[in-house]
Motif scaffolding. Structure first.
Motif, PDB file in Angstrom:
ATOM      1  N   VAL A   1       1.774   0.853  -3.941  1.00 26.41           N
ATOM      2  CA  VAL A   1       1.137   1.981  -4.576  1.00 26.41           C
ATOM      3  C   VAL A   1       1.168   3.433  -4.377  1.00 26.41           C
ATOM      4  O   VAL A   1       1.254   4.362  -5.466  1.00 26.41           O
TER       5      VAL A   1
ATOM      6  N   LYS B   1      -7.476  -3.630  -4.799  1.00 28.38           N
ATOM      7  CA  LYS B   1      -8.826  -2.840  -5.334  1.00 28.38           C
ATOM      8  C   LYS B   1      -8.446  -1.930  -6.310  1.00 28.38           C
ATOM      9  O   LYS B   1      -8.981  -1.801  -7.385  1.00 28.38           O
ATOM     10  N   LEU B   2      -6.994  -1.388  -6.434  1.00 29.53           N
ATOM     11  CA  LEU B   2      -6.771  -0.188  -7.269  1.00 29.53           C
ATOM     12  C   LEU B   2      -5.883  -1.167  -8.413  1.00 29.53           C
ATOM     13  O   LEU B   2      -6.429  -0.750  -9.656  1.00 29.53           O
TER      14      LEU B   2
ATOM     15  N   PRO C   1      -8.518   9.248  -1.557  1.00 32.73           N
ATOM     16  CA  PRO C   1      -8.813   8.885  -2.847  1.00 32.73           C
ATOM     17  C   PRO C   1      -8.233   9.694  -3.922  1.00 32.73           C
ATOM     18  O   PRO C   1      -7.392   9.191  -4.880  1.00 32.73           O
TER      19      PRO C   1
ATOM     20  N   GLU D   1       1.153   2.027 -12.047  1.00 33.92           N
ATOM     21  CA  GLU D   1       0.552   1.305 -13.296  1.00 33.92           C
ATOM     22  C   GLU D   1       1.686   1.319 -14.454  1.00 33.92           C
ATOM     23  O   GLU D   1       2.097   0.281 -14.869  1.00 33.92           O
TER      24      GLU D   1
ATOM     25  N   PRO E   1      -5.782  -2.171  -0.278  1.00 30.70           N
ATOM     26  CA  PRO E   1      -5.827  -1.037  -1.135  1.00 30.70           C
ATOM     27  C   PRO E   1      -5.174  -1.502  -2.515  1.00 30.70           C
ATOM     28  O   PRO E   1      -5.692  -1.046  -3.605  1.00 30.70           O
ATOM     29  N   SER E   2      -4.231  -2.262  -2.500  1.00 29.25           N
ATOM     30  CA  SER E   2      -3.468  -2.310  -3.799  1.00 29.25           C
ATOM     31  C   SER E   2      -3.968  -3.499  -4.540  1.00 29.25           C
ATOM     32  O   SER E   2      -4.229  -3.042  -5.810  1.00 29.25           O
TER      33      SER E   2
ATOM     34  N   GLU F   1       0.898  -1.328   0.165  1.00 29.83           N
ATOM     35  CA  GLU F   1      -0.118   0.211  -0.200  1.00 29.83           C
ATOM     36  C   GLU F   1       0.851   1.307  -0.076  1.00 29.83           C
ATOM     37  O   GLU F   1       0.856   1.957  -0.755  1.00 29.83           O
TER      38      GLU F   1
ATOM     39  N   ARG G   1      -8.761  -3.187 -10.164  1.00 25.67           N
ATOM     40  CA  ARG G   1     -10.013  -2.418 -10.252  1.00 25.67           C
ATOM     41  C   ARG G   1     -11.370  -3.094  -9.716  1.00 25.67           C
ATOM     42  O   ARG G   1     -12.209  -3.418 -10.590  1.00 25.67           O
TER      43      ARG G   1
ATOM     44  N   THR H   1      -4.691   8.867  -3.854  1.00 28.07           N
ATOM     45  CA  THR H   1      -4.144   7.533  -4.576  1.00 28.07           C
ATOM     46  C   THR H   1      -4.421   7.769  -6.056  1.00 28.07           C
ATOM     47  O   THR H   1      -3.744   6.900  -6.947  1.00 28.07           O
ATOM     48  N   GLU H   2      -5.415   8.354  -6.664  1.00 25.87           N
ATOM     49  CA  GLU H   2      -5.640   8.547  -7.841  1.00 25.87           C
ATOM     50  C   GLU H   2      -4.487   9.308  -8.735  1.00 25.87           C
ATOM     51  O   GLU H   2      -4.103   8.930  -9.813  1.00 25.87           O
TER      52      GLU H   2
ATOM     53  N   ARG I   1      -1.672   6.671  -8.785  1.00 21.83           N
ATOM     54  CA  ARG I   1      -2.015   5.463  -9.766  1.00 21.83           C
ATOM     55  C   ARG I   1      -1.356   5.460 -11.024  1.00 21.83           C
ATOM     56  O   ARG I   1      -0.619   4.168 -11.221  1.00 21.83           O
TER      57      ARG I   1
END
Ligand code: URA
Length: 287
Positions: free
Chosen positions: A176, A220-221, A189, A200, A217-218, A136, A224, A192-193, A196
């Motif tokens: 993340v 879900k991110l 959020p 990625e 968290p990782s 995370e 997706r 995190t966005e 992201r």
């Protein structure tokens, strides 16, 4: 903050305990800044101030007034917003190598977490490895060392790796979020966005054969999904990189969670056995 003089000594320990419980575990500056004092010079009527300093005057017994705010190095205010998330997407896409991505992150000023963290925590391990683990966010130890998973949960992760014959020369580890959120709070959020696109692109450039997401968290991110880790773990999923490469991904329990819930280590063990089998199969399919 309440001025020191107003805190009764009996209440000081109580106040420090309150701060510790709230997650405040370190001072941001070596010297406290008295914001009240900072404003004092502005209240002196202009006419009373000599236009040329009188160097013959006796030195004032008082502490010199705090340096005006503009004399201190300015901390760029990074208000997380959609524009920063868009900038992060463009920047991350432009990175052609892991070294470039790391430099871009080091130069990026669009995430406020950077200004409370001591170090950028980019990655550890072997970037040529077949497997990449993503947690995370760094904690206190990781922030101090600039490396992921070096504290208590990192030591457990190392033991879990060893159980399937891996270590940091044969695995690659990142998070993340590359900066420690203050007091280990949850990243927002929007933070995190903003981070992201970097993780990625990190996965895309590292291009592992197998990805392991550690914790909720990782998972879900990167997958997706809104489904919780207890239902996701143990089942192979696919992480699709921005360029469309599909990477087999195993969500598993976060080592910090396992430290709090040792009875669930057996679940993580099953996930790690499945990871070992998958790595073996992928190795055999190449020969
Ligand atoms: N927890 C994480 O998710 N990452 C770290 O690097 C350390 C603890």
């Amino acid at each position: 903050m309440m001025p020191k003089s107003q805190i009764h000594p009996d209440h000081l320990a109580e106040l420090l305990r309150f701060y510790a419980d709230a997650g405040v575990d370190e001072a941001m500056e070596d010297e406290p800044i008295n914001r009240f004092e900072e404003r004092a010079p502005a209240q002196v009527p202009k006419a009373a101030a000599p236009s040329v300093p009188d160097r013959s005057a006796a030195p004032s017994p008082q502490r010199p007034p705090a340096a005006p705010a503009e004399a201190r190095p300015a901390m760029p205010a990074a208000i997380p917003d959609e524009a920063q998330a868009a900038r992060a997407r463009d920047l991350a896409r432009s990175a052609g190598s892991l070294a470039e991505l790391k430099q871009l992150l080091a130069d990026f000023d669009g995430c406020n977490l950077k200004y409370t963290a001591k170090n950028l925590v980019f990655a550890d391990g072997n970037p040529e490895a077949d497997i990449m683990f993503v947690g995370e966010a760094p904690g206190r130890d990781e922030d101090l060392e600039g490396l992921p998973f070096v504290g208590r949960s990192g030591r457990l992760l190392d033991r879990m790796l060893a159980a399937i014959g891996l270590d940091r020369t044969t695995a690659y580890i990142s998070n993340v979020i590359p900066w420690r959120p203050p007091g280990n709070r949850d990243p927002s959020p929007l933070e995190t966005e903003i981070c992201r696109p970097f993780i990625e692109r990190h996965i895309e450039l590292m291009n592992p054969k197998v990805l392991v997401t550690l914790g909720n968290p990782s998972t879900k991110l990167l997958l997706r999904t809104q489904t919780g880790i207890m239902r996701m773990r143990g089942n192979w999923s696919v992480h699709a990189t921005p360029g469309g490469v599909q990477i087999p991904t195993m969500p598993t329990l976060h080592p910090a969670y396992l430290l709090r819930n040792p009875a669930h280590k057996k679940l993580a063990w099953r996930d790690f056995v499945a990871i070992k089998v998958k790595l073996r199969q992928l190795g055999e399919s190449r020969t």
